[in-house]
Design a protein around this motif. Structure first.
Motif, PDB file in Angstrom:
ATOM      1  N   HIS A 130      12.957   4.120  -4.779  1.00  0.00           N
ATOM      2  CA  HIS A 130      12.816   2.790  -5.023  1.00  0.00           C
ATOM      3  C   HIS A 130      13.858   2.330  -6.436  1.00  0.00           C
ATOM      4  N   HIS A 167       5.091  -1.327   1.185  1.00  0.00           N
ATOM      5  CA  HIS A 167       5.330  -1.232  -0.183  1.00  0.00           C
ATOM      6  C   HIS A 167       4.263  -2.078  -0.991  1.00  0.00           C
ATOM      7  N   VAL A 214       4.090  -3.894  -4.678  1.00  0.00           N
ATOM      8  CA  VAL A 214       4.770  -4.126  -5.862  1.00  0.00           C
ATOM      9  C   VAL A 214       4.251  -4.767  -7.304  1.00  0.00           C
ATOM     10  N   VAL A 220       7.441  -0.059  -7.673  1.00  0.00           N
ATOM     11  CA  VAL A 220       7.039  -0.083  -6.425  1.00  0.00           C
ATOM     12  C   VAL A 220       6.674   1.054  -5.830  1.00  0.00           C
TER      13      VAL A 220
END
Length: 146
Positions: A34, A91, A93, A100
């Motif tokens: 990431h 994912h 966030v 992430v």
């Protein structure tokens, strides 16, 4: 992938020419899942100080096009890269710090992952991004706010 030898085999397996920049970029993305482009460039330059921005960008584009690297770009965020490919993971966030993390699969009722009308598409992936605050940003000492 655990070594430079593995990275070479991975590149050859994708019918890509093995170059020092490609090896360095692939190994960096593996080590820093990431990561954004600037972080990847900085890490690659630790081993290859003279590598250009363009060479790293070209390597990322080639590795992404070959399916060895996945590019993600959550709304309002810069592009990030990972070597976890071949599965339909999602994912999470952090709204405050941008961290992430991978989420293996949606659990519970996932009706929203099946479209009401596929419009003739053969669907092979659904992308889900969860947004919130990570544990560090939620901590009382954190200064982040929504």
């Amino acid at each position: 992938m655990t070594s430079a030898l593995d990275a070479r085999q991975v590149l050859r397996g994708a019918s890509l020419r093995v170059t020092r920049p490609r090896l360095a970029v692939l190994e960096t993305v593996e080590a820093l899942p990431h990561a954004d482009t600037d972080s990847i460039i900085a890490a690659v330059r630790q081993d290859l100080p003279d590598v250009s921005h363009q060479t790293v960008y070209d390597s990322l584009r080639t590795l992404t096009a070959s399916g060895l690297v996945r590019k993600i770009q959550p709304a309002g965020s810069v592009a990030r890269y990972e070597t976890r490919v071949g599965d339909n993971h999602h994912h999470m966030v952090c709204r405050a710090c941008g961290t992430v993390v991978d989420v293996d699969c949606a659990v519970g009722e996932t009706v929203c992952l099946t479209p009401s009308d596929a419009h003739g598409f053969q669907i092979d992936e659904a992308e889900v991004v969860y947004w919130g605050l990570c544990p560090d940003c939620r901590a009382p000492s954190g200064t982040a706010s929504l």
